[in-house]
Design a protein around this motif. Sequence first.
Motif, PDB file in Angstrom:
ATOM      1  N   ASP A  63       0.711  -1.093  -0.115  1.00  0.00           N
ATOM      2  CA  ASP A  63      -0.054   0.053  -0.108  1.00  0.00           C
ATOM      3  C   ASP A  63       0.818   1.345  -0.043  1.00  0.00           C
ATOM      4  N   PRO A 277      -1.946   1.624  -5.801  1.00  0.00           N
ATOM      5  CA  PRO A 277      -2.923   0.721  -5.787  1.00  0.00           C
ATOM      6  C   PRO A 277      -4.395   1.240  -6.461  1.00  0.00           C
ATOM      7  N   GLU A 333      -5.838   0.392   3.377  1.00  0.00           N
ATOM      8  CA  GLU A 333      -4.342  -0.053   3.997  1.00  0.00           C
ATOM      9  C   GLU A 333      -4.477  -1.452   4.232  1.00  0.00           C
TER      10      GLU A 333
END
Length: 548
Positions: A63, A277, A333
């Motif tokens: 992340d 992402p 996350e």
Amino acid sequence: MRNCFLLFFICLTFETSAQSKFINPVLSGFYPDPSVTKVGPDYYLVNSTFSYFPGIPVFHSKDLKNWKQIGNVIDRPTQMNFLGDAVTRGLFAPSINYRNGTYYVTCTLIDRKGNFVVTAKNPAGPWSDPVWLPQVKGIDPSLFFDTNTAYIVYNSDAPDNKPLYSGHRTIRAYEFDLTTLKVKGEEKQLVNGGVDLSKKPVWIEGPHIFKRADWYYLCAAEGGTSVNHSQVIFRSKSATGPYVPYENNPILTQRNLDPSRKNPITSAGHAELVEGPDGKTYALFLAVRPYEGDFYNTGRETFIAPVKWTKGWPVINPDFEALQYSYPMPFKEVKQKNTAPQNGNFSYRIEFKSSLDPALLFLRTIDSSWYKLDKSNGLTLNLLPETCMGTGNPAFIGKRQQHQVCTASTLLNFSPKNESEKAGMLIFQNEYHFYYLCKSVDKGLEVLQLYKGSPQTKSMDLLSQLAIEKHIGELQLKIEAKNDKYNFYYATAPTQWKTLKEGVDGKFLSTKTAGGFVGSLFALYATSSGQPSTNKASFKWLDYSGDE
């Protein structure tokens, strides 16, 4: 608060940061010159380590916020060592790339053989022995993979090796053969000087090429890795140029902001852009957190900021002038299990039982003959004649100072036999910028001593000394950092701390005072000060707590 255990026997206690926010720096402490690559949903990041060993840590994340160190690129003395090198020499500015199942790291071994490439099938290692690149003259090499061609791009000399001014450099490239790991063809100059040669730009370096749509982008640092640091961008329709600079360069800098602003982040640059992402672009770069002016002891750290594309050009930190200590994180996350924290406030304990945490650092090489790990005694160091003031491999194992306000402590078991034998804890910036809290002997009495490194005399000066009960056995030592002041404590019974000396000058450990490119380390250290010795010192654990 929560507790967990690392595979390396680290007991951790830390506060989880707020959900959906990046916390800067994402890698706290001496983690400069970040380079990052994306492989599917995974991110891998490397940093410079200079003359510390093992060299070039490899971090993994899902992340871009939560990073776990999974290995080191240079982890075998047979790959290379840095014996004879000053702390701030060694490995400069690695770059990590991936193609078709193979990971590549390029880097510069300064003052030695120069540039090299290593490869691995698994980023955790093992990494290959280095392949040296003698034709690549300069520093900061990185690879770019085009459709059918690979290139190596790097900082190099001025045209014809005739600089027009101090700091005049170029960016150059060769084609690169991924089978032989050698350059081929003719060297090509991509950038001369920087964005505008007429303005005498300095230290164009840390180049990365990437492609977006039909454009090739060359992203590089400019201005030197201090308060004038910046990031600039060029683009071309061809990987080998000609490259045209963005009219609104730099795309990142803090040099124009008020240096007296509250809680500044400064010296930002040496960035690499990566897709997050969420499909948006982010920049990983180095910057520093000074506690006053340009004074900082934690070295150059790894930060993150969002990137916005405007009319085909990327801009880092587009919504603010000043870099932020946190940014919204617009995706989920992903916290990795059994992972030491790297950002925010955190505490941990390293217990030395059977394996060493991969973040621990030796000086210049690793030699397992002088240390031992076991469950009973923890970490046992042989007292070596080598000292931290030389350029050898002393009995020294360090961990980065990751906050300006923090404490580190250990439990020492050591019985010195003479005045040359010393064991304890360092706060260490380089060979002559350090403080040493140690147990020793003076005129037959066991003493607790505090020394300060002396650049003037190339030795160390005694700041404080206290007689302690002979054969006291276990002794706790603690060093506390509070920005520009350091305090030194001891305890003969658990947590019953007594003061040896407080208010010691912390600016002595700053990069501004000490020079170089590294940050401070807390280190466990034992020496016989140039004399032969068969004595040993044991350290049960290393505790660290940072809270700012």
